[in-house]
Structure formats: structure tokens, C-alpha cells
Enzyme design. Structure first.
Site: not given
Length: 375
Positions: A82, A146, A149, A189-190, A332
Site C-alpha cells: 500500500s 477473494f 482464492t 478500502s483498497n 503496506g
């Protein structure tokens, strides 16, 4: 640790900070002890570089390769997760300064119909709200499917080389309700920064990574920094990256160095090294990348509930340390990698470091040691 917490390891908000003069003196003994403590805590290895009035200090602890025992290098390149967000926000602010767009533009003006569904409405969300995480848009990396996965063992080894398009990542978020009405609260929020990257591409007609390269990397000679796109490898010199790929911090350790970072896109795909990160934040806070109006906007923070020592600006965080020192920067995480880059407001004292494991290590302790301990 919940699955949501596990996904937060991979693409997350971390630390950064605010503004005073750092203590003076030589030596970085406290910082080195904090690095050693991180390795004792379970991190395979750490590389760090600090820059202050006394020059550059570089250190490593632990290993860069668990199989061979090869140590980490002070020149290691690594995935910065991030920290990418500060680069993206800088480009958007440059585009505003040039008159190409306004941060008060709505998302829908640039990406018509993209933010729709389950209460999301891009006509009511501004670009500024994307950058400071007050949009309320659901974080796609918190989606349970997500997470299974891409962040848990079975899914990761089956899908680690998948290419994800940014519109697909946004579409995942749109299957959920917003976290809150735009501008009424704060939540990391990405998805916000995936959208920010898409806006850069719409406004310029070029890949967002090309804009970062031409506007920031080349002018500052950040030769170890790159936007990899779908490239699965990390350029040399670099160490291996490790993860538990589980909802707990116990169990087997897996090599996750090779991964298609398109699952992070503009929210966290970049690669850099500690020296480049220090140079970037020093230049940014020193006014070399943005006019004063845009830099002031970038440093205008909103409060983070439950974190009284933290404030979030536009892709830039403000951290007040225990000794009263403020530092600015970002942190990040992405598979096998946890990084921090922070700088005092005057740009004179910087620290950047990376753990090549994503399940252990006290980043804040390292920052506290460098700026408050034993100096």
C-alpha cells in the site's frame, strides 16, 4: 485471526505519520535492537535504511532465503504493497495542479457507471473521498471468496498467476453494500485506489504506471522502483518472500515470492527499495513533487476511530510517536512482504524497512526506536 484479518495482511493500511523535530545524536542502536526483536518474533529477515543529518545508516537482520540461509541485503528490492497509494495520490494531485481534473470531481464524471450497485453511487463520491478513504466504498480484499482464492494456501497456489483487471476488482466491491454514506466516516478500502488508478488512466490516456514512472521515478532517479503490472518476479537484488497462507500465524511457511500483482493494481502493486522510498518521501514532503496548495491538501488528515495517534490525508498518513515526534508516510503489506516508510515533516530524517514475512514483527516498535529511542 479471521479471514478478513488475514486478507488485511496482504493489502493493508499500515503506519506513517506527523511533524516535529527528531531527537539528535549519532547511532541507531535502538533501531537495530528492534530489528533483531522482529526476527526473534518470527520474521525471516529485515532490511532497513535510515537517512538523517549524519548520513545514511543501513542494516539487515535475519535471512533472505530460508532454504540457503543467505542473509538479506541492504540493497534488496521488495514489494511495497500500500505504499503504492502515496505515489498514486501524488499523480492525481499533480493532475489537479495542472488543471486536468479536480479532486472535487465525482467518480462518475470520470468513470461513468463504474461505481453502482447495492447502494454504491459514484455520482455522490468525489476523488478526494477516494484518496482519504471517506468514500464508504467496500474494500474488495475483505470479500470472503477473494480471500480464500488469493490469501489462503489452496487458492493461492492455484491462482497466484491469475491476471485481474481493475474493473473486475471494483465489481467484487459492488456486490457488497457500502460501509457508510460518502463523507460520513472513515474506512480503509483498497477499492478506492483501484478507482484512483483508473481515473489517472482515463484522464491521461496512459497506464497509471507510466504516469508514475515519468512524473516521479525518472525525475527522482528512483531506479530500484517499478510498477510491475503482471510481472510475477521481483528484480534482483532481492530476497525470497514468505507467508503462512492461513488464518493463523502458526503452521508451515511458504515461499510466495512469485505472484501476479495485478490483484493489487494501483492499491498496492509497486516494487522499491529502502533508499528509493526514503528519497521519494523526502522529496514529496520537501515540496519537490507538488505545489504548496496540493501538498497542504495531501497533509489535511481525517481522524481514524480507535487510533488517536493516527491521521489519514490523501495517500499519506500522520503518526504521532510516544516521544511527541510526528512522522509522515505510509505502510503496506502484500503476500510475504510488510513494509514501512516514514519521514519527519522537514524531510530531514527518514526510515524505510521491509520484513520478508507477513505474519510477525512489530513495525511500530522499529519506528519508535529510530525516532524516539536512544538518540
Amino acid at each position: 485471526m479471521t479471514l478478513v484479518a488475514a486478507t488485511a495482511v496482504a493489502l493493508s493500511v499500515a503506519l506513517a505519520g506527523p511533524a516535529l523535530a527528531a531527537p539528535t545524536g549519532g547511532g541507531h542502536d535502538a533501531t537495530r535492537e528492534a530489528l533483531r526483536a522482529a526476527v526473534k518474533d518470527g520474521v525471516p529477515g529485515v532490511t532497513a535504511t535510515a537517512k538523517d543529518a549524519h548520513g545514511a545508516w543501513r542494516a539487515t537482520e535475519g535471512v533472505g532465503n530460508l532454504r540457503t540461509g543467505e542473509p538479506r541485503s541492504t540493497a534488496d528490492r521488495y514489494r511495497v504493497g500500500s505504499i503504492t497509494k502515496t505515489f498514486v495520490a501524488t499523480v492525481l494531485l499533480q493532475l489537479e495542479a495542472e488543471g486536468t481534473l479536480s479532486l472535487d470531481d465525482t467518480v462518475d464524471e470520470w468513470l461513468p457507471g463504474t461505481v453502482r450497485g447495492n447502494g454504491h453511487d459514484g455520482r455522490k463520491i468525489t476523488l478526494r473521498q477516494l484518496l482519504n478513504h471517506t468514500s464508504g466504498i467496500y474494500n474488495y480484499t475483505a470479500d470472503e471468496e477473494f480471500g480464500r482464492t488469493y490469501f489462503l494456501k489452496d487458492g493461492f497456489f492455484e491462482h497466484r498467476y491469475d491476471t485481474k483487471k481493475p474493473a473486475e476488482l471494483v465489481a467484487i466491491a459492488m456486490t457488497h453494500k457500502p460501509d457508510f454514506a460518502p463523507g460520513t466516516s472513515w474506512s480503509y478500502s483498497n477499492t478506492n485506489y483501484v478507482l484512483a488508478g483508473m481515473v489517472i488512466e482515463k484522464a491521461t490516456g496512459r497506464p497509471y504506471g507510466a504516469e508514475i514512472r515519468d512524473r516521479i521515478l525518472r525525475p527522482l532517479h528512483l531506479n530500484a522502483t517499478s510498477v510491475p503490472g503482471t510481472r510475477v518476479t521481483v528484480p534482483q537484488p532481492s530476497s525470497r518472500a514468505y507467508s503462512k497462507l492461513a488464518e493463523t500465524a502458526t503452521g508451515p511457511t511458504y515461499d510466495v515470492t512469485r505472484i501476479n500483482p495485478s490483484l493489487a493494481y494501483a492499491a498496492g502493486e509497486m516494487i522499491s527499495d529502502s533508499a528509493d522510498l526514503n528519497r521519494f518521501y523526502r522529496a514529496l514532503l520537501g515540496g519537490k513533487l507538488l505545489p504548496q496548495e496540493q501538498l497542504k491538501a495531501m497533509k489535511t488528515t481525517v481522524a481514524i476511530d480507535g487510533a488517536p495517534n493516527l491521521g489519514y490525508g490523501l495517500g499519506l498518513m500522520d503518526l504521532k510517536l510516544s516521544c511527541g515526534v510526528h512522522v509522515w508516510g505510509h505502510g503496506g503489506g502484500i503476500h510475504g512482504s510488510s513494509s514501512q516508510a516514514v519521514t519527519t515533516p522537514d524531510g530531514r530524517h527518514s526510515l524505510a524497512f521491509n520484513f520478508n514475512g507477513d505474519w510477525a514483527g512489530d513495525s511500530e516498535a522499529v519506528i519508535e526506536a529510530e525516532f524516539c529511542g536512544g538518540r
